[in-house]
Scaffold this motif. Structure first.
Motif, short mmCIF file in Angstrom:
data_model
loop_
_atom_site.label_atom_id
_atom_site.label_comp_id
_atom_site.label_asym_id
_atom_site.label_seq_id
_atom_site.Cartn_x
_atom_site.Cartn_y
_atom_site.Cartn_z
N ALA A 7 20.02 14.14 11.43
CA ALA A 7 20.28 14.06 12.86
C ALA A 7 19.69 15.25 13.64
CB ALA A 7 21.78 13.99 13.11
N ALA A 8 19.17 16.24 12.95
CA ALA A 8 18.65 17.44 13.61
C ALA A 8 17.35 17.15 14.35
CB ALA A 8 18.42 18.54 12.58
N PHE A 9 17.13 17.87 15.44
CA PHE A 9 15.87 17.78 16.16
C PHE A 9 14.80 18.49 15.35
CE2 PHE A 9 17.41 17.24 20.82
CZ PHE A 9 18.24 16.20 20.44
N ARG A 10 13.56 18.03 15.48
CA ARG A 10 12.46 18.62 14.74
C ARG A 10 11.37 19.09 15.72
NH1 ARG A 10 15.23 16.67 11.18
NH2 ARG A 10 15.01 16.12 9.05
N THR A 11 10.72 20.19 15.37
CA THR A 11 9.60 20.66 16.18
C THR A 11 8.38 19.81 15.86
OG1 THR A 11 8.83 22.23 14.53
CG2 THR A 11 10.47 23.03 16.13
N ILE A 12 7.36 19.92 16.69
CA ILE A 12 6.13 19.16 16.46
C ILE A 12 5.50 19.55 15.12
CG2 ILE A 12 4.62 20.71 17.77
CD1 ILE A 12 3.16 18.12 18.75
N GLY A 13 5.61 20.83 14.75
CA GLY A 13 5.07 21.29 13.47
C GLY A 13 5.79 20.66 12.29
N ASP A 17 4.07 18.11 9.60
CA ASP A 17 4.09 18.34 8.15
C ASP A 17 4.76 17.18 7.41
OD1 ASP A 17 2.83 20.75 8.54
OD2 ASP A 17 4.67 21.95 8.40
N GLU A 18 5.86 16.69 7.97
CA GLU A 18 6.64 15.63 7.32
C GLU A 18 5.88 14.31 7.25
OE1 GLU A 18 10.75 13.32 8.41
OE2 GLU A 18 10.70 15.47 8.76
N ILE A 19 5.21 13.94 8.34
CA ILE A 19 4.52 12.65 8.41
C ILE A 19 3.09 12.76 7.87
CG2 ILE A 19 3.84 10.77 9.98
CD1 ILE A 19 6.79 11.06 10.14
N GLN A 23 -0.94 17.90 14.63
CA GLN A 23 -0.18 18.06 15.86
C GLN A 23 -0.92 17.51 17.08
OE1 GLN A 23 1.42 22.00 16.44
NE2 GLN A 23 1.87 22.23 14.26
N HIS A 24 -2.24 17.69 17.13
CA HIS A 24 -2.97 17.18 18.29
C HIS A 24 -2.95 15.65 18.35
CE1 HIS A 24 -6.28 17.09 15.29
NE2 HIS A 24 -6.78 16.14 16.04
N ILE A 25 -2.85 15.02 17.19
CA ILE A 25 -2.73 13.56 17.15
C ILE A 25 -1.38 13.13 17.71
CG2 ILE A 25 -2.68 11.52 15.65
CD1 ILE A 25 -5.47 12.74 15.87
N ARG A 46 8.10 21.04 22.17
CA ARG A 46 8.56 19.68 21.94
C ARG A 46 9.61 19.66 20.84
NH1 ARG A 46 3.39 19.58 23.42
NH2 ARG A 46 2.53 17.78 24.49
N TYR A 47 10.65 18.87 21.06
CA TYR A 47 11.67 18.65 20.04
C TYR A 47 11.84 17.15 19.86
CZ TYR A 47 12.69 23.58 20.30
OH TYR A 47 12.58 24.94 20.25
N TYR A 48 11.57 16.69 18.65
CA TYR A 48 11.64 15.27 18.34
C TYR A 48 13.02 14.92 17.83
CZ TYR A 48 6.55 14.95 18.73
OH TYR A 48 5.27 14.97 19.20
#
Length: 114
Positions: A7-13, A17-19, A23-25, A46-48
């Motif tokens: 449930a935690a928010f994730r940064t763009i970085g 890394d996870e996907i 980042q530019h994509i 950004r926070y996803y």
């Protein structure tokens, strides 16, 4: 470093890394897909949210695995494309490595004989 909860928010970085997408994509996808709107904080960070990460996974799968175009994914996500069809006809079924090696050897033999 402790593992984040689902449930935690994730940064763009972290999402990158996870996907496995640069980042530019991800930033480009934000401009293409209005459904993808991560929360932005000070400094434009950004926070996803978990639903944003799930959408990024879906977009990545459609574009990079199933062979859809950006316009095709836009239609699917907007609901104009109807139900999501199975993989396009151009998708090649996965073959076992042994079968692929046998095909490569057969092609190499054919080229050598020519």
């Amino acid at each position: 470093m402790a593992e984040k909860s689902e449930a935690a928010f994730r940064t763009i970085g972290e999402v990158s890394d996870e996907i496995g997408v640069k980042q530019h994509i991800l930033r480009y996808w934000e401009s293409c897909f209005p459904e993808l709107k991560p929360i932005t904080r000070a400094g434009n960070r950004r926070y996803y949210r978990p639903e944003d990460v799930a959408l990024v996974r879906r977009i990545d799968g459609l574009l990079n695995t199933q062979g859809y175009t950006v316009k095709g994914v836009q239609k699917l996500l907007s609901g104009k494309g109807g139900e999501e069809p199975p993989a396009p006809a151009t998708a090649v079924p996965a073959l076992p490595i042994d079968e692929l090696k046998a095909i490569r050897a057969m092609l190499a033999d054919a080229l050598a004989a020519a």
